[in-house]
Design a protein around this motif. Sequence first.
Motif, PDB file in Angstrom:
ATOM      1  N   THR A   4      67.356   5.751  59.874  1.00 38.19           N
ATOM      2  CA  THR A   4      67.108   7.380  60.188  1.00 38.19           C
ATOM      3  C   THR A   4      68.303   7.693  60.964  1.00 38.19           C
ATOM      4  N   VAL A   5      68.343   9.243  60.785  1.00 38.17           N
ATOM      5  CA  VAL A   5      69.613   9.958  61.328  1.00 38.17           C
ATOM      6  C   VAL A   5      69.117  11.215  61.980  1.00 38.17           C
ATOM      7  N   LYS A   6      69.624  11.763  62.807  1.00 35.79           N
ATOM      8  CA  LYS A   6      69.443  12.681  63.545  1.00 35.79           C
ATOM      9  C   LYS A   6      69.554  14.150  62.879  1.00 35.79           C
ATOM     10  N   PHE A   7      68.193  14.883  62.676  1.00 36.27           N
ATOM     11  CA  PHE A   7      68.302  16.127  61.800  1.00 36.27           C
ATOM     12  C   PHE A   7      68.257  17.408  62.854  1.00 36.27           C
ATOM     13  N   GLU A   8      68.993  18.245  62.422  1.00 32.99           N
ATOM     14  CA  GLU A   8      68.909  19.690  63.609  1.00 32.99           C
ATOM     15  C   GLU A   8      68.907  20.696  62.381  1.00 32.99           C
ATOM     16  N   LEU A   9      67.867  21.773  62.673  1.00 36.73           N
ATOM     17  CA  LEU A   9      67.807  22.935  62.095  1.00 36.73           C
ATOM     18  C   LEU A   9      67.544  23.942  62.794  1.00 36.73           C
ATOM     19  N   THR A  45      77.415  25.185  51.660  1.00 41.52           N
ATOM     20  CA  THR A  45      76.669  26.342  51.866  1.00 41.52           C
ATOM     21  C   THR A  45      75.175  26.231  51.002  1.00 41.52           C
ATOM     22  N   LEU A  46      74.131  26.994  51.837  1.00 41.44           N
ATOM     23  CA  LEU A  46      72.620  26.929  51.387  1.00 41.44           C
ATOM     24  C   LEU A  46      72.540  28.084  50.419  1.00 41.44           C
ATOM     25  N   ARG A  47      71.517  28.052  49.615  1.00 40.46           N
ATOM     26  CA  ARG A  47      71.180  29.167  48.872  1.00 40.46           C
ATOM     27  C   ARG A  47      69.675  29.181  49.392  1.00 40.46           C
ATOM     28  N   PRO A  48      68.888  30.344  49.193  1.00 42.24           N
ATOM     29  CA  PRO A  48      67.373  30.396  49.329  1.00 42.24           C
ATOM     30  C   PRO A  48      66.548  29.207  48.819  1.00 42.24           C
ATOM     31  N   GLY A  49      65.821  28.684  49.777  1.00 44.85           N
ATOM     32  CA  GLY A  49      65.050  27.455  49.067  1.00 44.85           C
ATOM     33  C   GLY A  49      64.242  26.853  49.945  1.00 44.85           C
ATOM     34  N   VAL A  50      63.543  25.718  49.566  1.00 50.03           N
ATOM     35  CA  VAL A  50      62.963  24.805  50.520  1.00 50.03           C
ATOM     36  C   VAL A  50      63.682  23.448  50.946  1.00 50.03           C
ATOM     37  N   LEU A  51      63.792  23.236  52.163  1.00 47.39           N
ATOM     38  CA  LEU A  51      64.406  22.212  52.711  1.00 47.39           C
ATOM     39  C   LEU A  51      63.428  21.188  53.068  1.00 47.39           C
ATOM     40  N   HIS A  52      63.591  20.021  52.520  1.00 46.93           N
ATOM     41  CA  HIS A  52      62.467  18.842  52.827  1.00 46.93           C
ATOM     42  C   HIS A  52      63.172  17.977  53.809  1.00 46.93           C
ATOM     43  N   PHE A  68      74.801  27.144  56.239  1.00 49.86           N
ATOM     44  CA  PHE A  68      75.419  26.061  56.149  1.00 49.86           C
ATOM     45  C   PHE A  68      74.758  24.630  56.499  1.00 49.86           C
ATOM     46  N   ALA A  69      75.115  23.723  55.870  1.00 50.66           N
ATOM     47  CA  ALA A  69      74.808  22.336  56.415  1.00 50.66           C
ATOM     48  C   ALA A  69      75.807  21.279  56.581  1.00 50.66           C
ATOM     49  N   GLU A  74      77.446  11.754  62.960  1.00 48.04           N
ATOM     50  CA  GLU A  74      76.315  11.884  64.292  1.00 48.04           C
ATOM     51  C   GLU A  74      75.005  12.426  63.617  1.00 48.04           C
ATOM     52  N   GLY A  75      75.017  12.983  62.502  1.00 45.13           N
ATOM     53  CA  GLY A  75      73.624  13.501  61.974  1.00 45.13           C
ATOM     54  C   GLY A  75      73.814  14.547  60.964  1.00 45.13           C
ATOM     55  N   ILE A  76      72.731  15.106  60.601  1.00 37.73           N
ATOM     56  CA  ILE A  76      72.606  16.262  59.746  1.00 37.73           C
ATOM     57  C   ILE A  76      72.493  17.399  60.405  1.00 37.73           C
ATOM     58  N   SER A  77      73.106  18.422  60.496  1.00 34.63           N
ATOM     59  CA  SER A  77      73.052  20.010  61.121  1.00 34.63           C
ATOM     60  C   SER A  77      72.743  20.857  60.166  1.00 34.63           C
ATOM     61  N   VAL A  78      71.839  21.851  60.153  1.00 34.33           N
ATOM     62  CA  VAL A  78      71.607  23.083  59.398  1.00 34.33           C
ATOM     63  C   VAL A  78      71.735  24.344  59.997  1.00 34.33           C
ATOM     64  N   LEU A  79      72.607  25.321  59.995  1.00 39.77           N
ATOM     65  CA  LEU A  79      72.466  26.331  60.541  1.00 39.77           C
ATOM     66  C   LEU A  79      71.993  27.598  59.487  1.00 39.77           C
ATOM     67  N   ALA A  80      70.874  27.787  59.562  1.00 38.73           N
ATOM     68  CA  ALA A  80      70.264  28.719  58.302  1.00 38.73           C
ATOM     69  C   ALA A  80      70.172  30.231  59.069  1.00 38.73           C
ATOM     70  N   GLU A  81      70.654  31.060  57.975  1.00 32.80           N
ATOM     71  CA  GLU A  81      70.553  32.682  58.446  1.00 32.80           C
ATOM     72  C   GLU A  81      69.178  32.916  58.827  1.00 32.80           C
ATOM     73  N   GLU A  82      68.156  32.503  58.234  1.00 29.99           N
ATOM     74  CA  GLU A  82      66.897  32.516  58.564  1.00 29.99           C
ATOM     75  C   GLU A  82      66.046  31.428  58.329  1.00 29.99           C
ATOM     76  N   SER A  83      65.175  30.889  58.975  1.00 34.40           N
ATOM     77  CA  SER A  83      64.304  29.760  58.557  1.00 34.40           C
ATOM     78  C   SER A  83      63.023  29.589  59.209  1.00 34.40           C
ATOM     79  N   HIS A  84      61.733  29.183  58.564  1.00 33.95           N
ATOM     80  CA  HIS A  84      60.697  29.039  58.876  1.00 33.95           C
ATOM     81  C   HIS A  84      59.981  27.795  58.440  1.00 33.95           C
ATOM     82  N   SER A  85      59.205  27.342  59.132  1.00 36.05           N
ATOM     83  CA  SER A  85      58.296  26.039  58.758  1.00 36.05           C
ATOM     84  C   SER A  85      57.638  26.562  57.697  1.00 36.05           C
TER      85      SER A  85
END
Length: 145
Positions: A4-9, A45-52, A68-69, A74-85
């Motif tokens: 596993t790896v650390k994930f931050e959104l 860079t990210l496009r609008p979509g669903v991140l799993h 951006f991702a 150290e892990g996976i970091s995603v900085l989204a313009e807008e994000s919701h579960s």
Amino acid sequence: MADTVKFELVSPERRVASMQVSAVRIPATDGDLTAMANHTPLITTLRPGVLHAEGPDGTVEFVVTGGFAEIGVEGISVLAEESHSREEMTQDKLDRMIEEAARKHNEAKGNFENEPGPVDDAAKLLSDMMAMGDHIGLDPKQPNF
């Protein structure tokens, strides 16, 4: 957990998720990519979509509208313009996102009359936003181009 790896959104307003994951499927601008532990470092860079995000407790989905991702040691970091579960997404939120993308498209058409690049980029953003809505089972009201 070795696999596993650390994930931050995060979005500008809040931290949306922080967890250990085995894989993250990212809607990158150049196509979806799956990041896992020991992935080659990269920034995309990210496009609008669903991140799993796949973790020990199953898969969690998040709607992202761009950003951006960074996949690193150290892990996976995603900085989204807008994000919701996925559970937080409503028809009203999707409608607002699509209206904003349509506004940007119309603005680009007015500002870049003989420059197709920015207009095409804005049209792609709008198209991706509508496809995301369709993908998650909401009604992407088709605005007139």
